[in-house]
Motif scaffolding. Sequence first.
Motif, PDB file in Angstrom:
ATOM      1  N   LEU A   1       0.614  -1.298  -0.048  1.00 49.82           N
ATOM      2  CA  LEU A   1      -0.147  -0.139   0.036  1.00 49.82           C
ATOM      3  C   LEU A   1       0.876   1.179   0.032  1.00 49.82           C
ATOM      4  N   TYR A   2       2.294   1.128  -0.330  1.00 46.98           N
ATOM      5  CA  TYR A   2       2.880   2.271  -0.360  1.00 46.98           C
ATOM      6  C   TYR A   2       2.386   3.244  -1.395  1.00 46.98           C
ATOM      7  N   GLY A   3       2.217   4.590  -1.104  1.00 48.49           N
ATOM      8  CA  GLY A   3       1.931   5.527  -2.009  1.00 48.49           C
ATOM      9  C   GLY A   3       0.301   5.511  -2.161  1.00 48.49           C
ATOM     10  N   ALA A   4      -0.499   4.616  -1.524  1.00 42.59           N
ATOM     11  CA  ALA A   4      -1.806   4.688  -1.797  1.00 42.59           C
ATOM     12  C   ALA A   4      -2.541   5.970  -0.872  1.00 42.59           C
ATOM     13  N   LEU A   5      -3.630   6.432  -1.199  1.00 46.50           N
ATOM     14  CA  LEU A   5      -4.281   7.401  -0.848  1.00 46.50           C
ATOM     15  C   LEU A   5      -3.532   8.849  -0.602  1.00 46.50           C
ATOM     16  N   GLY A   6      -2.358   8.607  -1.387  1.00 50.68           N
ATOM     17  CA  GLY A   6      -1.511   9.838  -1.258  1.00 50.68           C
ATOM     18  C   GLY A   6      -0.515   9.781  -0.177  1.00 50.68           C
ATOM     19  N   LEU A   7      -0.498   8.748   0.694  1.00 53.92           N
ATOM     20  CA  LEU A   7       0.473   8.867   1.876  1.00 53.92           C
ATOM     21  C   LEU A   7       1.690   7.764   1.326  1.00 53.92           C
ATOM     22  N   ALA A   8       2.682   8.090   2.365  1.00 58.90           N
ATOM     23  CA  ALA A   8       4.111   7.439   1.938  1.00 58.90           C
ATOM     24  C   ALA A   8       3.462   5.907   2.543  1.00 58.90           C
TER      25      ALA A   8
END
Length: 839
Positions: free
Chosen positions: A667-674
Amino acid sequence: MSDEPQQPGGENEPRGWDPRDPSAHGSNSGNSNNRGEQGGEQDGRHGGPQDGQQGGTAKQPKRPRRPERTGWRRAVPTWRMVLGAVLLLVLLLIGGFIAGYELVDIPPANANATAQSNVYLYKDGSVLARSGEINRENIKLAQVPLTVQHAVLAAEDRDFYSERAVDVKAMARAAWNTLAGKGTQGGSTITQQYVKNYYLGQEQTITRKIKEFFIAVKLNREESKSQIFEGYLNTSYFGRNAYGIQAAAQAYYGKDIGSITTAEGAYLASLLNAPSAYDVVVHPGNKAAALARWNYVLDGMVKEKWLGARTRATLKFPVPGKVNPPIGLSGQRGYIIQAVEDYLTTNKVIDENTLATGGYRITTTLEKKKQNALVKAVDDNVMSQTSSDRTADRNVRVGGASIDPGTGRVVAMYGGVDYTKQYVNNATRRDYQVGSTFKPFVFTSAVANGSTTQDGRRITPNTVYDGTNKRMVEGPNGPTGYSPANEDDISYGPITVRDATDKSVNAVYAQMAEDVGPAKVEQTAVGLGIPRNTPDLTASPSIALGVATASVLDMTEAYATLANHGRHGAYVLVDKVSKGGTDLELPSRNTKQAVSREAADTTTSILRSVVENGSGTAAQGAGRPAAGKTGTAEDDRAAWFAGYTPDLTTVIAVMGQDPETGVQKSLYGALGLARINGAGAPAQTWAQYTEAALRGTTVEEFDLTLESGADETTSPTGESTVPGETGTPSEQPSGTPPSSFESIAPGSPPSPGNSEATTGGTDMGDLTGGGPQDGRWHNGGWHNGGPDYGDGDNGGPRDEDDGDRDRYDFLPGARGTPAPATPPPPTAPTVPPAPPGPR
């Protein structure tokens, strides 16, 4: 003299001749010539002698010939011909009827007539979902109000109960119109219409009409009028894709047929004549025609004395509700149907093939308010945060489940964004690691089994463990070869169980699992509600890190057991199943004390600390007393929050999966989060849902019974103590305690010193787990070494809250920013390497 023999009376006549004409006798009667002439003039028809023959009798007159028919009279049959034709026709009809009655059998019902949908209802009885293409739900005649029955009879066949099976006159009229090409025409009795709907089809042909006739006659002899009427009501089409009067009641008025009023029943009865022509919502211009038909039905009821005139005068036209799209499998419906069917078949309430035949009315435990609140919370905190511009967002999946801990009833479930787009139910799938949400089960097992550390200290929330990164787990026989890393490789040094739970320290819980005994931990988890056959639920120290892949619903059931003070019962998803008015037997929910109340409640106490001070602070948004735990799967492929209030238990998981290949994705990068962790979207979703689900209810406080010493606090200083003693911390040779265990050289534990009483009353022993024995520290020793093997062996998860990135006040920067890694201490050359595994 004649040669003929004499006849009596002296007459000499040929035998067989007509009697003589008396007028032929006279004075000349003996004149042979005259007699000869008369005899010669006899017509051969009368058997008289030929010309010249002496017959001795007078000549008979000729009968007049019937005049020949001329002109138009020749085309008119005689009465003899008509009578003969009628008799022949009657004989043919009788013969044809006998032949038809013998040759035409009652066939099996056609597939469409028997097809029904299974209807799934919320707890309050409102429709949740339907399965099957045919929107039909068969009911008993007794379930239909008498006024509605009378309305149908007034509309379609007022003499149904007194008439014969067929209306020959109406059939002849319909057949003639069909042959003459004047279009189709009804007029059949209810029995005939039922035969057409149930046994035959809707085609308008002479053959079908003939079959309909004979089947109706036979059926009328084999079934009662009430049975036929019941079948008719269940097979007739009412429009809006509604087959049968129960489906029609739902389609037009959104309620069961038993709640339909007289006025509404008259409108439903009107639809039987021409559904599309009388739907005033779909076709507003048909209002006048629909009103006229409705009045016709009600007036018929008055005429038949089924309705009083005064009551009739008070009725107003009941405008039906708006047209709702077919309730299929879109949205959450498909996931719920799938879960309910699994529940029924797994519990052996009904087998899969029988359920597929349809017609079952299934009332679930789901509550509409809570179900809608869960869907909204997921949309607000997860799905609405995705963007088509981010590749990682295409992998986002969400699963959620909510259970009333007191009853075990599932009140809400979230399976995915849409069953028609993502068909796997994320609430019931068992293929994602649960991460640190499993750790509370380790502590529960420790309390339930009265477990102690390797050096004999009882395990309580205040027991101090060594939280050093990659600390080797020590067993009764020495090093186990397993040295899990903490999240972001952070070392915590001496830390209490309570604080280690707040920060989800892997090193502490892996050692605790070994102290308790991995097999006991596994048994406790199963007792709380985790299925025994859960993948990767193995009796090893890595069990503490959540390598097992239990489902969201499994975890909700287990946490509900903690909320229910250790008393466990299997979750309940179905309240009632019936078909044709008959209820099926459902499994009884047997509850038992899975773990002691002290064990469950003490676990609740440290999970409350997680919400108040640890990685789960976002859950405070529920505005309720809450306990919970965050967790993250290996490589951040799933982020979890499992929590509960005294009256509601809910688990939320955000998962990563490639929508095309089905492969689990980070989920790295999902929802605009690292990085996505349990403290973020899962805990926020949990808080919003819990607040909405419990809004308007009394705030319940936790009523906890804790194990002895659980409410006492200890502030570790980093100083070690002599194992087995309570009291003063030991002194280091230098007289200056290290700030953390990272400063201690591997293989060189500090020398024991004098012991003193330690504040808190808990048997602290040595902060590292015991004094030096055989050149090592007893409770795991002090082994900082070995390669970095992730959070667990055999694929142990890296837990986002196994450190402090789940705590908003611990790491600098925005939520989701990776914490800086602390360099691991040097590897001790004498420690055997841990087994390899993915990080």
